[in-house]
Design an enzyme around this catalytic site. Structure first.
Site, PDB file in Angstrom:
ATOM      1  N   ASP A  20      46.582  62.317  18.976  1.00 16.31           N
ATOM      2  CA  ASP A  20      46.700  62.622  20.401  1.00 16.31           C
ATOM      3  C   ASP A  20      47.541  61.575  21.136  1.00 16.31           C
ATOM      4  O   ASP A  20      47.554  60.410  20.755  1.00 16.31           O
ATOM      5  CB  ASP A  20      45.289  62.681  21.000  1.00 16.31           C
ATOM      6  N   ASN A  68      46.205  75.455  21.208  1.00 16.48           N
ATOM      7  CA  ASN A  68      47.529  74.894  21.540  1.00 16.48           C
ATOM      8  C   ASN A  68      48.626  75.944  21.744  1.00 16.48           C
ATOM      9  O   ASN A  68      49.704  75.625  22.266  1.00 16.48           O
ATOM     10  CB  ASN A  68      47.990  73.882  20.481  1.00 16.48           C
TER      11      ASN A  68
HETATM   12  C1  FPP Z   1      48.524  65.983  20.812  1.00 12.16           C
HETATM   13  O1  FPP Z   1      49.231  65.189  21.733  1.00 12.16           O
HETATM   14  C2  FPP Z   1      49.411  66.358  19.727  1.00 12.16           C
HETATM   15  C3  FPP Z   1      49.709  67.630  19.336  1.00 12.16           C
HETATM   16  C4  FPP Z   1      49.129  68.818  20.000  1.00 12.16           C
HETATM   17  C5  FPP Z   1      50.668  67.892  18.245  1.00 12.16           C
HETATM   18  C6  FPP Z   1      50.602  66.932  17.090  1.00 12.16           C
HETATM   19  C7  FPP Z   1      51.657  67.296  16.136  1.00 12.16           C
HETATM   20  C8  FPP Z   1      52.365  66.442  15.399  1.00 12.16           C
HETATM   21  C9  FPP Z   1      52.133  64.968  15.387  1.00 12.16           C
HETATM   22  C10 FPP Z   1      53.455  66.964  14.533  1.00 12.16           C
HETATM   23  C11 FPP Z   1      52.924  67.884  13.481  1.00 12.16           C
HETATM   24  C12 FPP Z   1      53.567  67.670  12.254  1.00 12.16           C
HETATM   25  C13 FPP Z   1      53.031  67.544  11.039  1.00 12.16           C
HETATM   26  C14 FPP Z   1      53.902  67.027   9.996  1.00 12.16           C
HETATM   27  C15 FPP Z   1      51.664  67.896  10.644  1.00 12.16           C
HETATM   28  P1  FPP Z   1      49.494  65.762  23.206  1.00 12.16           P
HETATM   29  O2  FPP Z   1      50.735  66.530  23.192  1.00 12.16           O
HETATM   30  O3  FPP Z   1      48.278  66.519  23.654  1.00 12.16           O
HETATM   31  O4  FPP Z   1      49.653  64.437  23.989  1.00 12.16           O
HETATM   32  P2  FPP Z   1      49.263  64.199  25.499  1.00 12.16           P
HETATM   33  O5  FPP Z   1      47.767  64.336  25.591  1.00 12.16           O
HETATM   34  O6  FPP Z   1      49.728  62.801  25.728  1.00 12.16           O
HETATM   35  O7  FPP Z   1      50.006  65.220  26.317  1.00 12.16           O
END
Ligand code: FPP
Length: 243
Positions: A20, A68
């Site tokens: 996250d 998501n």
């Molecule tokens: C949460 O941060 C993250 C996600 C919803 C996506 C995570 C995905 C990856 C790291 C890439 C996937 C790739 C592989 C290789 C498995 P957020 O976007 O909610 O962050 P925020 O809370 O700061 O907005």
């Protein structure tokens, strides 16, 4: 973590990681959110390798939840592209992954994923099925409630078919029909980025997990942070409801 440290701590067998903070990391730098996910995917690779190196047997990364899909289409497709890139790369570097003894598993509802991604997942799962150094679970289109619903439907079908009596259903039957069937429950769940919730991640399996939270945003997460979480875990006294 030094060899000496490793000898003196209790390593969790299974670690769950909620990746996250990618969006905030990007915002802080004036970048697109997708850049944050890209940086997060690089950290995912590094942490996977490090976990294998220190002897973790199972690690589960939460990359995309059943909720998501509500995000803007561009962000969803950027995350799917990163997932696809990783799967391609893992397949191309098959020998490297095999040498590392890495078993790759997908957990979640694959029916909603693009067909090429599903094919890549299946090939990779087959290629790596007999590897035993570490099992890496990728949770994409994963939701804990969805997983339990899926297990319940499967058991209900068996009852309908007269193969199982409702009264005979056990906890093991439910466990055995989860995406993580056959794997130990997570001992430690790590959530960076200053949020203190499970967000539908491994909700059945986390019944006795220890939690480690931190303000670090996922793209800034390092192997030292993983060490910190493991060392703290090692000091905790898990009683599983006993005394
Ligand atoms: C949460 O941060 C993250 C996600 C919803 C996506 C995570 C995905 C990856 C790291 C890439 C996937 C790739 C592989 C290789 C498995 P957020 O976007 O909610 O962050 P925020 O809370 O700061 O907005």
């Amino acid at each position: 973590m030094t060899k000496e440290m490793l000898e003196n701590i209790v390593l969790p067998e299974h670690i769950g990681v909620i990746m996250d903070g990618n969006g905030r990391w990007a915002k802080q730098r004036g970048l697109e959110r997708s850049e944050g996910h890209k940086a997060g995917a690089d950290v995912f690779r590094k942490i996977c390798d490090y976990a294998a190196e220190i002897g973790i047997k199972y690690i589960t990364f939460y990359a995309f939840s059943t909720e998501n899909w509500k995000r803007p289409a561009g962000e969803v497709s950027a995350i799917m592209d990163l997932f696809r890139d990783y799967l391609f790369e893992a397949q191309e570097r098959e020998e490297e992954n095999i040498a590392k003894g890495m078993r790759i598993r997908y957990i979640g509802d694959r029916t909603a994923l693009p067909e090429d991604i599903v094919n890549l997942i299946e090939q990779l799962e087959n290629q790596s099925a007999d590897k035993t150094t570490i099992t890496v679970n990728l949770a994409v289109n994963y939701g804990g409630r969805d997983e339990i619903l899926h297990a319940v439907k499967h058991l209900a079908e068996k009852v309908e078919a007269g193969e199982l009596k409702a009264d005979d259903i056990t906890l093991k039957d439910i466990d055995g029909n989860l995406y993580t069937a056959g794997q130990p429950d997570p001992d430690l769940i790590i959530r960076p980025s200053g949020e203190y919730r499970l967000s539908n991640f491994l909700i059945w399996q986390a019944a006795y997990s220890e939690f480690w939270f931190s303000d670090i945003l996922w793209p800034d997460f390092t192997s030292d942070d993983l060490d910190k979480a493991i060392i703290e875990y090692s000091k905790r006294n898990r009683r599983f409801g006993g005394v």
